[in-house]
Design a protein around this motif. Structure first.
Motif, PDB file in Angstrom:
ATOM      1  N   THR A  38      44.126  30.126  47.531  1.00 20.89           N
ATOM      2  CA  THR A  38      42.224  30.589  48.193  1.00 20.89           C
ATOM      3  C   THR A  38      41.861  31.061  47.200  1.00 20.89           C
ATOM      4  O   THR A  38      42.198  31.949  46.039  1.00 20.89           O
ATOM      5  N   CYS A  40      41.743  33.821  47.963  1.00 15.66           N
ATOM      6  CA  CYS A  40      41.905  35.736  47.265  1.00 15.66           C
ATOM      7  C   CYS A  40      43.324  35.484  45.810  1.00 15.66           C
ATOM      8  O   CYS A  40      42.649  36.095  45.207  1.00 15.66           O
ATOM      9  N   GLU A  41      43.783  34.236  45.788  1.00 16.60           N
ATOM     10  CA  GLU A  41      44.581  33.770  45.018  1.00 16.60           C
ATOM     11  C   GLU A  41      43.391  34.059  43.924  1.00 16.60           C
ATOM     12  O   GLU A  41      43.742  34.271  42.340  1.00 16.60           O
ATOM     13  N   SER A  43      40.710  35.214  43.181  1.00 20.53           N
ATOM     14  CA  SER A  43      40.084  36.450  42.602  1.00 20.53           C
ATOM     15  C   SER A  43      41.316  37.135  41.862  1.00 20.53           C
ATOM     16  O   SER A  43      40.595  38.363  41.070  1.00 20.53           O
ATOM     17  N   GLU A  44      42.353  37.601  42.867  1.00 25.78           N
ATOM     18  CA  GLU A  44      43.461  38.097  42.320  1.00 25.78           C
ATOM     19  C   GLU A  44      43.713  37.575  40.308  1.00 25.78           C
ATOM     20  O   GLU A  44      43.388  38.596  39.738  1.00 25.78           O
ATOM     21  N   GLU A  47      40.482  38.975  38.490  1.00 20.69           N
ATOM     22  CA  GLU A  47      40.807  40.324  38.053  1.00 20.69           C
ATOM     23  C   GLU A  47      41.636  41.019  37.227  1.00 20.69           C
ATOM     24  O   GLU A  47      41.983  41.500  36.142  1.00 20.69           O
ATOM     25  N   VAL A  67      32.695  32.153  44.212  1.00 19.27           N
ATOM     26  CA  VAL A  67      33.649  33.304  43.519  1.00 19.27           C
ATOM     27  C   VAL A  67      33.297  33.568  42.334  1.00 19.27           C
ATOM     28  O   VAL A  67      33.055  34.960  41.594  1.00 19.27           O
TER      29      VAL A  67
END
Length: 205
Positions: A38, A40-41, A43-44, A47, A67
């Motif tokens: 995803t 979110c994954e 992006s994590e 980071e 992204v």
């Protein structure tokens, strides 16, 4: 020649982050190509990489231009089925754009639209494209002759096959399973780098 390491979409965020951090000082570029994860994954993952000291200038985001923009990463790789180079170049002229191509004609078109480089393959049969015959090093040579922008070879490139690939004078090679499917990714990347850089790398040690 440049060494591009491309993630294989087979690891958790934790596992993948550890592997990428282990090669951050070896690979010239690291492609984040995680199609099953995803936003979110991904992006994590980014980071975590930045927090661990991975140079943002080495990161290339596959397909997900959104992204890349969100994280202020300036390199994107556009798949053959994705946005056109022309569209992305027009809207985001600051980005460094690579395009995945499968023929000299596609490479020429990508160059005309403003691609900074093309990723050409697959050179040899590979697990990610089982049953499909590789396009071979002669096709790689033809693409290299057709465009003035850098050509990166991808697909089934192993340590044993690398000398054959180098005869077609690509500007770099991209490796997925040969790095990320290995238990010791850092060591695999180091061996490949020695072969890619040759004498220049040895003199730098």
């Amino acid at each position: 020649m440049k060494l591009h390491a491309i993630t294989d979409d087979r690891h958790s965020v934790d596992e993948l982050a550890a592997k990428i951090v282990s090669i951050k000082d070896t690979a010239d570029f690291i492609h984040i190509r995680e199609r099953s994860k995803t936003v979110c994954e991904i992006s994590e993952l980014i980071e975590r990489l930045l927090a661990a000291g991975v140079d943002k200038r080495k990161l290339i985001i596959n397909d997900r231009v959104d992204v890349a923009l969100f994280h202020n990463i300036h390199r994107v790789q556009l798949p053959s089925h994705g946005f056109s180079v022309k569209c992305v170049r027009h809207r985001f002229p600051h980005l460094k754009i690579g395009k995945s191509v499968h023929s000299a004609e596609e490479a020429v078109q990508a160059a005309k639209e403003g691609a900074d480089y093309v990723l050409f393959g697959h050179i040899f049969e590979t697990d990610s494209k089982k049953g499909l015959t590789g396009r071979g090093t002669e096709s790689l040579w033809n693409v290299k002759q057709a465009v003035d922008i850098p050509v990166i070879a991808i697909g089934g490139i192993t340590e044993k096959r690398l000398p054959e690939v180098k005869l077609s004078a690509p500007d770099g090679i991209a490796v997925m399973s040969g790095i990320f499917s290995e238990d010791r990714s850092a060591e695999a990347c180091e061996r490949l780098l020695r072969l890619v850089k040759g004498d220049l790398y040895e003199k730098a040690l």
